[in-house]
Write an enzyme that holds these catalytic residues in place. Structure first.
Site, PDB file in Angstrom:
ATOM      1  N   ASP A 170       0.829  -1.203   0.000  1.00 56.84           N
ATOM      2  CA  ASP A 170       0.000   0.000   0.000  1.00 56.84           C
ATOM      3  C   ASP A 170       0.864   1.254   0.000  1.00 56.84           C
ATOM      4  O   ASP A 170       1.612   1.488   0.950  1.00 56.84           O
ATOM      5  CB  ASP A 170      -0.879  -0.069   1.265  1.00 56.84           C
ATOM      6  CG  ASP A 170      -1.812   1.103   1.384  1.00 56.84           C
ATOM      7  OD1 ASP A 170      -2.257   1.626   0.343  1.00 56.84           O
ATOM      8  OD2 ASP A 170      -2.099   1.499   2.522  1.00 56.84           O
ATOM      9  N   ASP A 229     -10.093   5.344  -0.720  1.00 59.10           N
ATOM     10  CA  ASP A 229     -10.766   4.329   0.102  1.00 59.10           C
ATOM     11  C   ASP A 229     -12.296   4.422   0.026  1.00 59.10           C
ATOM     12  O   ASP A 229     -12.872   5.505   0.022  1.00 59.10           O
ATOM     13  CB  ASP A 229     -10.355   4.483   1.579  1.00 59.10           C
ATOM     14  CG  ASP A 229      -8.901   4.082   1.799  1.00 59.10           C
ATOM     15  OD1 ASP A 229      -8.171   3.860   0.810  1.00 59.10           O
ATOM     16  OD2 ASP A 229      -8.506   4.004   2.970  1.00 59.10           O
TER      17      ASP A 229
HETATM   18  C1  GLA Z   1      -4.901   2.796   3.081  1.00 59.27           C
HETATM   19  C2  GLA Z   1      -5.547   1.694   2.243  1.00 59.27           C
HETATM   20  C3  GLA Z   1      -6.531   0.923   3.114  1.00 59.27           C
HETATM   21  C4  GLA Z   1      -5.812   0.329   4.321  1.00 59.27           C
HETATM   22  C5  GLA Z   1      -5.084   1.425   5.082  1.00 59.27           C
HETATM   23  C6  GLA Z   1      -4.169   0.853   6.137  1.00 59.27           C
HETATM   24  O1  GLA Z   1      -5.827   3.754   3.476  1.00 59.27           O
HETATM   25  O2  GLA Z   1      -6.184   2.242   1.134  1.00 59.27           O
HETATM   26  O3  GLA Z   1      -7.151  -0.095   2.355  1.00 59.27           O
HETATM   27  O4  GLA Z   1      -4.906  -0.658   3.886  1.00 59.27           O
HETATM   28  O5  GLA Z   1      -4.275   2.225   4.229  1.00 59.27           O
HETATM   29  O6  GLA Z   1      -3.567   1.844   6.914  1.00 59.27           O
END
Ligand code: GLA
Length: 399
Positions: A170, A229
């Protein structure tokens, strides 16, 4: 070795239900047990991913990541072993920069709140507004080093030794404090490391669609996120589906677009849950359950929806073609997808909270709809009209 799986991954991920709060080994094992007892594992949901927030806030003396001793006292390897013994697969999270996303957004390892090394965003915002937010520790900050920058191989080795079958990588803000100024390089580097690892690993990358991942990610990863997200609203679900469908051509066997984990079970209505799942299936997206499964029953509507074979078979169709948006009845979002054997599926979605009646779209040339369902229930396509509830969807298919 990169996993040879061709169809989109199905499983459960901790983030949408828990962020980095209140995850611990009992909670994760309870989800795994629920996957099995609710028939979800049998339906295909078999990969359990512990997202950001299971790491101790410090690396060990060798600079290796460790399990949070308070919440995962048996260690991450033991958790993986338990999942494998249940016939499930195991996924964990890394980030290519210096910090993980929870370190940025949740002050993971920095602020303390109710005895935990984390603070929920609402609390952080409240402290910031009141001017009582403690300063970040100064100097070469050991808290910054949960990211894998400069120790990609070491961290991958660690996770492999814990028995992972999936890596979620990520981006977060990896460009900050590093020389990683574009996304493609670090994601390709990790792909190469996985290719020479001893385990078969599914590689899921996430940079929120910022660097047009649909152009390059299909060559290096099994899935790539397309947007920011997902949240627990109809608008978020519908917007992400529209955005993702714009790059449908990038999807194929072993390489799919990831519109983010499911909010099924976290939304306001069972109808929206069903529409959300159908949209993700039409997009040939990974189906990662994101609700807390504890206390749910076999016949709860969201669990029934998650086991819906008609929808899951669309998602898992071996052609692995994503739906595109096409013109449909006025005021609807209409998606069309090709299935194996020359078959066709169409989803007609009502993007408004109020009911709407629309004409049945015609099937291609000489084909007839053999499946016609509204909000998960069969209806007769010959009647010529679809009565869509608010945020409801119709599924038409020639199969
Ligand atoms: C980002 C990703 C999420 C999750 C968080 C973890 O926001 O998009 O899906 O993995 O980090 O901190």
């Amino acid at each position: 070795m990169l996993s040879r799986r061709r169809t989109p991954l199905m499983g459960w991920n901790s983030w949408n239900a828990f962020r980095c709060y209140e995850i611990n080994e009992e909670v994760i094992l309870a989800q795994a047990e629920a996957l099995v007892s609710l028939g979800l594992a049998e339906a295909g949901f078999r990969t359990v991913v512990v997202d950001d927030g299971c790491q101790a806030v410090r690396r060990d003396r060798n600079g290796d990541l460790q399990a949070c001793p308070r919440r995962f006292p048996s260690g991450m390897r033991a958790l993986g072993d338990r999942l494998h013994a249940m016939g499930l697969q195991y996924g964990l999270y890394l980030a290519p920069g210096r910090r993980t996303c929870a370190q940025y957004w949740d002050a993971y390892g920095w602020l303390r709140w109710r005895g935990a090394a984390i603070a929920p965003p609402a609390i952080i915002r409240r402290w910031a507004a009141a001017g009582t937010l403690p300063a970040r520790p100064a100097g070469r900050d050991r808290l910054e080093d949960l990211g894998s920058y400069g120790r990609e191989q070491k961290d991958l080795d660690r996770l492999v030794s814990w028995g992972i079958d999936l890596l979620k990588y990520d981006w977060c803000r990896a460009e900050r404090g590093t020389d990683l100024c574009e996304h493609a390089g670090p994601f390709a580097d990790m792909s190469a490391l996985i290719a020479s690892a001893d385990r078969e690993i599914h590689y899921s990358i996430s940079e929120y669609g910022l660097g047009e991942p649909w152009r390059r990610a299909p060559r290096i990863a099994h899935s790539w996120r397309t947007t920011a997200d997902i949240s627990r609203t109809a608008e978020s679900v519908l917007t992400i589906a529209r955005e993702t469908a714009r790059h449908a051509e990038a999807t194929g066997p072993g390489r799919v677009q990831d519109p983010d984990m499911l909010q099924v079970g976290n939304l306001d209505s069972a109808t929206l849950d069903r529409t959300h799942l159908l949209l993700w299936a039409m997009l040939a997206a990974p189906l990662m359950i994101g609700c807390d499964l504890r206390g749910r029953r076999h016949d709860d509507p969201e669990i029934v929806a998650l086991r819906d074979r008609t929808v899951l078979e669309i998602d898992q169709d071996p052609l692995v073609r994503s739906a595109r948006r096409v013109d449909g009845p006025e005021g609807t979002d209409c998606y069309r997808r090709e299935l194996e054997g020359g078959h066709l599926a169409v989803a007609v979605v009502n993007p408004q909270p109020t009911p709407r009646t629309v004409p049945v779209p015609s099937a291609a040339a000489d084909r007839r709809w053999s499946t016609c369902r509204v909000d998960g229930a069969p209806v007769d396509a010959r009647v010529g009209e679809l009565h869509l509830p608010g945020y409801g969807a119709a599924l038409l298919s020639t199969r």
